[in-house]
Design a protein around this motif. Structure first.
Motif, PDB file in Angstrom:
ATOM      1  N   ARG A 118       2.441  46.062  -6.060  1.00 48.57           N
ATOM      2  CA  ARG A 118       2.090  46.416  -7.445  1.00 48.57           C
ATOM      3  C   ARG A 118       0.598  46.193  -7.706  1.00 48.57           C
ATOM      4  NH1 ARG A 118       1.585  49.647 -11.063  1.00 48.57           N
ATOM      5  NH2 ARG A 118       1.579  48.903 -13.204  1.00 48.57           N
ATOM      6  N   GLU A 144      -1.379  48.982  -6.284  1.00 53.57           N
ATOM      7  CA  GLU A 144      -1.315  50.153  -7.170  1.00 53.57           C
ATOM      8  C   GLU A 144      -2.313  50.033  -8.315  1.00 53.57           C
ATOM      9  OE1 GLU A 144       3.380  51.413  -6.729  1.00 53.57           O
ATOM     10  OE2 GLU A 144       2.783  50.111  -8.383  1.00 53.57           O
ATOM     11  N   ALA A 158       1.971  41.369 -13.514  1.00 52.55           N
ATOM     12  CA  ALA A 158       2.718  41.713 -12.305  1.00 52.55           C
ATOM     13  C   ALA A 158       3.569  40.536 -11.839  1.00 52.55           C
ATOM     14  CB  ALA A 158       1.760  42.144 -11.202  1.00 52.55           C
TER      15      ALA A 158
END
Length: 88
Positions: A27, A30, A59
C-alpha cells in the motif's frame, strides 16, 4: 559497527505485525512512499514530510484495527460537525 546488508540504513522502523507488513508495504508503494521489508521482519519507511506521515499512519491503521473499530471511527466522523470559516 557492521550492519547487515539486508537491513536498510535509512528510514524509520514501523511496528506492525509480521503478517501485515507486506500488505502495508504494498500500500505504501502505491502511495509512492519509500519503504522496505528487510529479512529481519521489520518494516522500514522513509517519511520526510507531514503528508507522508499521515499516509503511513492511515495505511498501518487500515491493517491494525478491527472492522468494528473502523466502523466506530467512521460513525464518530459522520456525527462530528465542523464549521468551515474559509467562506465567511
Amino acid at each position: 559497527m557492521n550492519q547487515s546488508p539486508t537491513v536498510p540504513s535509512w528510514g524509520q522502523t514501523v511496528s506492525v505485525r509480521r503478517c501485515d507488513r507486506w500488505s502495508i508495504h504494498h500500500r505504501l508503494q502505491e502511495l509512492n512512499i519509500p519503504c522496505a521489508c528487510p529479512a529481519d521482519g521489520t518494516l522500514r519507511v522513509d517519511v520526510n514530510h507531514a503528508l507522508a506521515l499521515l499516509l503511513v499512519r492511515s495505511a498501518v491503521r487500515q491493517f491494525s484495527t478491527s472492522r468494528q473499530e473502523g466502523i466506530d471511527w467512521l460513525e464518530r466522523c459522520w456525527q462530528t460537525q465542523v464549521t468551515c470559516v474559509a467562506n465567511s
